[in-house]
Design a protein around this motif. Structure first.
Motif, PDB file in Angstrom:
ATOM      1  N   SER C 196       0.830  -1.203   0.000  1.00  0.00           N
ATOM      2  CA  SER C 196       0.000   0.000   0.000  1.00  0.00           C
ATOM      3  C   SER C 196       0.867   1.257   0.000  1.00  0.00           C
ATOM      4  O   SER C 196       0.466   2.308  -0.488  1.00  0.00           O
ATOM      5  N   GLU C 197       2.081   1.112   0.536  1.00  0.00           N
ATOM      6  CA  GLU C 197       3.011   2.248   0.485  1.00  0.00           C
ATOM      7  C   GLU C 197       3.352   2.607  -0.949  1.00  0.00           C
ATOM      8  O   GLU C 197       3.539   3.772  -1.279  1.00  0.00           O
ATOM      9  N   TYR C 198       3.449   1.587  -1.779  1.00  0.00           N
ATOM     10  CA  TYR C 198       3.817   1.846  -3.168  1.00  0.00           C
ATOM     11  C   TYR C 198       2.780   2.736  -3.833  1.00  0.00           C
ATOM     12  O   TYR C 198       3.113   3.637  -4.601  1.00  0.00           O
ATOM     13  N   ASP C 199       1.508   2.452  -3.506  1.00  0.00           N
ATOM     14  CA  ASP C 199       0.461   3.283  -4.077  1.00  0.00           C
ATOM     15  C   ASP C 199       0.554   4.702  -3.565  1.00  0.00           C
ATOM     16  O   ASP C 199       0.385   5.652  -4.306  1.00  0.00           O
ATOM     17  N   GLU C 200       0.861   4.836  -2.269  1.00  0.00           N
ATOM     18  CA  GLU C 200       0.951   6.178  -1.702  1.00  0.00           C
ATOM     19  C   GLU C 200       2.065   6.983  -2.347  1.00  0.00           C
ATOM     20  O   GLU C 200       1.895   8.139  -2.682  1.00  0.00           O
ATOM     21  N   VAL C 201       3.217   6.335  -2.482  1.00  0.00           N
ATOM     22  CA  VAL C 201       4.379   7.099  -2.917  1.00  0.00           C
ATOM     23  C   VAL C 201       4.376   7.307  -4.423  1.00  0.00           C
ATOM     24  O   VAL C 201       4.765   8.368  -4.905  1.00  0.00           O
ATOM     25  N   VAL C 202       3.932   6.304  -5.183  1.00  0.00           N
ATOM     26  CA  VAL C 202       4.051   6.436  -6.636  1.00  0.00           C
ATOM     27  C   VAL C 202       2.694   6.423  -7.354  1.00  0.00           C
ATOM     28  O   VAL C 202       2.353   7.376  -8.036  1.00  0.00           O
ATOM     29  N   THR C 203       1.921   5.380  -7.196  1.00  0.00           N
ATOM     30  CA  THR C 203       0.761   5.205  -8.074  1.00  0.00           C
ATOM     31  C   THR C 203      -0.222   6.365  -7.996  1.00  0.00           C
ATOM     32  O   THR C 203      -0.709   6.841  -9.012  1.00  0.00           O
ATOM     33  N   GLU C 204      -0.494   6.822  -6.781  1.00  0.00           N
ATOM     34  CA  GLU C 204      -1.500   7.872  -6.641  1.00  0.00           C
ATOM     35  C   GLU C 204      -0.939   9.263  -6.890  1.00  0.00           C
ATOM     36  O   GLU C 204      -1.697  10.218  -6.998  1.00  0.00           O
ATOM     37  N   ASN C 205       0.363   9.358  -6.974  1.00  0.00           N
ATOM     38  CA  ASN C 205       0.999  10.665  -7.112  1.00  0.00           C
ATOM     39  C   ASN C 205       0.556  11.338  -8.404  1.00  0.00           C
ATOM     40  O   ASN C 205       0.634  10.766  -9.481  1.00  0.00           O
ATOM     41  N   ILE C 206       0.130  12.584  -8.282  1.00  0.00           N
ATOM     42  CA  ILE C 206      -0.443  13.283  -9.442  1.00  0.00           C
ATOM     43  C   ILE C 206       0.619  13.512 -10.520  1.00  0.00           C
ATOM     44  O   ILE C 206       0.354  13.381 -11.712  1.00  0.00           O
ATOM     45  N   ILE C 207       1.839  13.795 -10.091  1.00  0.00           N
ATOM     46  CA  ILE C 207       2.909  14.026 -11.073  1.00  0.00           C
ATOM     47  C   ILE C 207       3.162  12.741 -11.843  1.00  0.00           C
ATOM     48  O   ILE C 207       3.249  12.728 -13.077  1.00  0.00           O
TER      49      ILE C 207
END
Lengths: 158, 358, 378
Positions: C196-207
């Motif tokens: 779930s950290e992966y989603d927080e740091v990368v997947t959901e990131n708007i940039i």
């Protein structure tokens, strides 16, 4: 409506960025999560698994005896010629000629640690050691002779 | 209590007693220059080490820990290595510009230091257009980058320099507008005046909504202006290897590197001065006890603390976000930050006229 | 072959735009290996990408012709070194097909477990490296933290971390380590929390999303005609999971989904890999407590001889379809071996995807193609 969507986009973007920043801050504030192993310092406590393939060695017992019969199975099994059996014929007590090793030459610089020689050995004469610090200044130091000088074959190994 | 301002005053008096006014001034200038250079070197070492430690902690690793106690001397060792390294000049480079570019970068960063108030009433040059001066000077940074990119005669450098040109020129606007918000509320461009206006509370508390928006825009803009991730397109390691300083090595590379960190420091210092009260201590209305404790902390500590907090935020950005693409970078500026900044200046003007701020 | 003048020349198109040719690689931070791309630029926009291969060509196919059927397997770990287990698996399957050896059920389960662990490890590395290409350095370390746990498990059971040489014709080389099941379970428990950290740091990131969405769109037709496979083709909605459509070992009896996305852009390929990691976790969870007792290796002769003929087998590596084609003349060594590596076909769409995009997009596209250069050159 356009303005609302415009502002909502900004808000959503900012929230997604803030979530990422929260995660990195989480780790910044928790030094316990650090996983770095300080390698040369932890040499003494470093435990490698017993199956780790570091280099081929030939175990000798306290009487300087090994189990190698000189059958050349390892030499045949090796994909890139790292092992070379130099054999000789010994005269046994009954007066028969018997094949035995003179030298088992091992080229560590060629070895890929594939474990095929260990699998092939019928008498479990060689095994993989857990050493891994193989760097040397001269390539010739990587050519090793596995059987110790003056060693004999163990009693009862055919 | 000891303070920078008193120390400066004592030195001035001591010198004035012993020599004529002209000589005293000349000696004071030399002293100030030496101190600026010393600060430069110290900041370079500290900020690089701080960046490496911050990134290491965020990346669940230890960071430099071998040279000196806890790796404190790592950056000093790195500097020594860079000094001793051969400085290569590529074949076909414009030699003169190639050598001038890093010097230009460092001179611009040095000039930027002039109006910064490091402590209460302790400035090199309290010019009456201090904020404008910083804006003007910081936009000169782009020239050294363009010089470096062009003179290197390398395609990667050229691409990096061109990107940087578009980027810094654009983000200059947003930074200017957000600075303007505070200037509107203060009514002065002079740094000391801006600091004094925050004696009863920092602008970030007093100016509420418009200053909050301006602060966020300012942080984004200075991140872009100093070419730091997520706006490090001019360097863009994975795309352009090292961008405008691809061909630089040794001390010339170190100068670029140092200039980047000094720019970060100076711009964060300006941000701290404008929005967070600079050397002004933190006061809460009528809590006399707390206010006295806060006053007891020297003003230089307040300034450096606030500045380093902002630097940490910028480092935090760098080690969290992916890099933007060049068109997205310009979109962000022209479609989001600039319109927001303009509306925000109007709002600030309204608040300043109506006196709605605290 | 390229000509030097072609690289240095500045070309002009019909409308008078000046084109710039620039060499990306063979030493470049984004190519993750010795891939050489000659890209033609119009400003920041890519006009053409021309990959030049062969910087790490070691003639593995030819080398295999002089090695016996037991020996050649270890070389294939050096092709796609990130899915070394799966490469070895493909070769072992092909040899077993020729020998007509039945692999014991225990060995089959161990093999599948190892394959899926390798797949997770490979996708982990891809995720970290791709995030790094896009300029975010921190995810790289998070990815390696989890990958390290898999490597430790591998080290304990197989004796090596990267090139394990664990698959042998007829089964696996050793039985699993006594700690294996416990450690895999520990890993899964930890991993499910970390993902779930992966989603927080990368997947959901708007940039990140803006960098990926709508970039490098690969149509299903192109994916098929270029021979893409694996996550690259599945990102375009092409059914191509070998595990599902041509099941080998025990895959036919396992519950897992073929991960498909319809977008065809970088983000779709990204999501395919992210979801594939979760599917692999599902497969491992089904098997880890149900490893049947029995032999871990079938009895084979000391010297293996394949009957005269041609044998082909394919497996699904982390990058796509990996095929092994053996022509045997009845001897102890193959007469000819051909590897169908997924990376080569996936690389071939690079030019198509990158045209008209920016340099930054080229890096993103290369990241989502997940190129492993030794796999392309062999």
């Amino acid at each position: 409506m356009g303005v609302i969507r415009y502002l909502r986009d900004i808000w959503r973007g900012a929230v997604s960025l803030a979530r990422g920043m929260r995660r990195t801050l989480y780790y910044f504030l928790r030094p316990k999560e650090i996983i770095t192993q300080q390698y040369p310092d932890n040499r003494l406590t470093l435990n490698l698994p017993e199956r780790f393939k570091g280099e081929v060695v030939m175990p000798h017992n306290e009487n300087n005896e090994h189990r190698c019969t000189g059958c050349q199975a390892c030499e045949l099994a090796c994909p890139n010629g790292s092992l070379k059996v130099i054999y000789k014929y010994e005269i046994t007590a009954e007066g028969k000629k018997k094949k035995a090793i003179d030298k088992l030459v091992y080229h560590l610089e060629l070895c890929t640690m594939c474990n095929l020689c260990i699998e092939a050995c019928p008498s479990d004469a060689i095994k993989m050691a857990q050493t891994f610090e193989h760097s040397v200044f001269d390539r010739s130091q990587l050519i090793k002779i596995l059987n110790k000088p003056g060693s004999k074959i163990m009693e009862g190994v055919e | 209590m000891w303070s920078f301002q008193q120390a400066a005053q004592q030195i001035h008096e001591w010198l004035s007693e012993r020599m004529s006014a002209g000589w005293a001034l000349a000696l004071e200038m030399v002293l100030a220059g030496l101190m600026a250079i010393g600060l430069f070197a110290m900041l370079g070492l500290i900020l690089v080490l701080m960046e490496r430690k911050v990134s290491a902690r965020m990346q669940v690793r230890l960071g430099p820990n071998r040279v000196g106690p806890k790796g404190m001397l790592q950056t000093a060792a790195d500097t020594l290595k860079l000094l001793l390294k051969e400085g290569l000049t590529p074949d076909g480079a414009d030699k003169w510009l190639f050598h001038a570019a890093p010097i230009m970068a460092i001179v611009v960063s040095m000039l930027l230091l002039a109006p910064i108030a490091f402590a209460m009433d302790f400035q090199l040059w309290d010019v009456n257009i201090g904020v404008l001066y910083v804006s003007a000077m910081s936009s000169l940074m782009v020239i050294s980058i363009l010089m470096a990119g062009w003179a290197s005669n390398s395609k990667y450098s050229l691409l990096g320099a061109m990107r940087s040109g578009a980027q810094i020129v654009s983000y200059e606007l947003s930074a200017g507008l957000s600075v303007l918000t505070v200037v509107t509320l203060t009514g002065s461009l002079q740094i000391s005046e801006i600091i004094r206006s925050q004696a009863d509370g920092w602008w970030i508390f007093k100016g509420h909504v418009p200053v909050w928006i301006a602060f966020v825009i300012f942080i984004i803009a200075i991140t872009a202006e100093t070419n730091r991730a997520p706006f490090d397109l001019a360097e863009a390691e994975s795309e352009l290897t090292a961008g405008f300083h691809t061909e630089y090595s040794g001390i010339k590379f170190a100068l670029f590197f140092l200039a980047e960190y000094i720019n970060v420091f100076v711009l964060c210092g300006i941000g701290a001065t404008l929005f967070l009260g600079g050397p002004m201590p933190f006061h809460i209305g009528s809590w006399e006890g707390l206010n006295r404790i806060m006053d007891w902390i020297p003003s230089s500590v307040w300034f450096f603390g606030k500045t380093f907090l902002l630097i940490f935020v910028i480092m935090w950005f760098r080690w969290t976000f992916p890099r933007l693409r060049i068109d997205q970078l310009l979109n962000l500026e022209w479609k989001y930050l600039l319109p927001l900044g303009m509306v925000n200046v109007l709002l600030a003007a309204l608040i300043a006229i109506k006196g709605w701020h605290f | 072959m390229y000509h030097e003048t072609e690289i240095l020349e500045t070309r002009t198109d019909a409308e008078g735009h000046e084109w710039m040719t620039i060499n990306v690689g063979p030493q470049h931070p984004a190519t993750h290996g010795v891939l050489h791309l000659v890209i033609t630029l119009d400003g920041e926009t890519i006009v053409k990408v021309d990959p030049h291969l062969g910087y790490i060509h070691r003639s593995i196919e030819k080398m295999c012709e002089s090695l016996s059927y037991r020996q050649f397997i270890y070389v294939t770990s050096r092709m796609d070194y990130l899915s070394a287990h799966i490469n070895n698996h493909g070769c072992a399957l092909c040899v077993e097909k020729g020998l007509q050896v039945e692999v014991p059920p225990r060995a089959q389960v161990i093999r599948v477990l190892m394959d899926e662990l390798t797949r997770i490890a490979s996708h982990e590395l891809w995720w970290g490296a791709m995030a790094m290409d896009l300029g975010a350095f921190t995810p790289f370390f998070y990815a390696f933290r989890e990958r390290e746990m898999i490597n430790d498990i591998m080290e304990e059971t197989c004796g090596a971390r990267l090139t394990m040489n664990y698959m042998v014709p007829g089964g696996v080389m050793h039985d699993i380590h006594p700690n294996f099941q416990r450690r895999v379970k520990e890993f899964l428990k930890d991993y499910k929390r970390k993902i779930s950290e992966y989603d927080e740091v990368v997947t959901e990131n708007i940039i990140f999303q803006n960098r990926m969405k709508g970039i490098g769109i690969l149509s299903p037709e192109d994916a098929i005609s270029y021979g893409c496979s694996g996550p690259v083709a599945r990102g375009s909605g092409v059914h191509c999971d070998v595990r599902k459509h041509y099941p080998y070992e025990i895959y036919s009896s396992l519950q897992f989904d073929e991960v498909l996305e319809s977008g065809g852009d970088c983000f779709a390929r990204y999501l395919v890999r992210m979801r594939e990691m979760k599917e692999s976790v599902r497969i491992i969870e089904q098997l880890i407590d149900n490893i049947p007792e029995g032999d871990f290796q079938a009895k084979t002769k000391a010297v293996l001889k394949l009957p005269k003929g041609e044998f082909y087998s394919k497996v699904e590596t982390a990058r796509g379809e990996f095929g092994v084609y053996i022509v045997s003349d009845g001897g102890t060594t193959p007469y000819r071996i051909k590897f169908r590596s997924p990376g080569f076909s996936n690389l071939s769409v690079l030019d198509k995807l990158a045209r008209g995009n920016k340099i930054g997009d080229l890096v993103a596209i290369m990241g989502t193609l997940d190129l492993v250069i030794p796999d392309i050159d062999r």
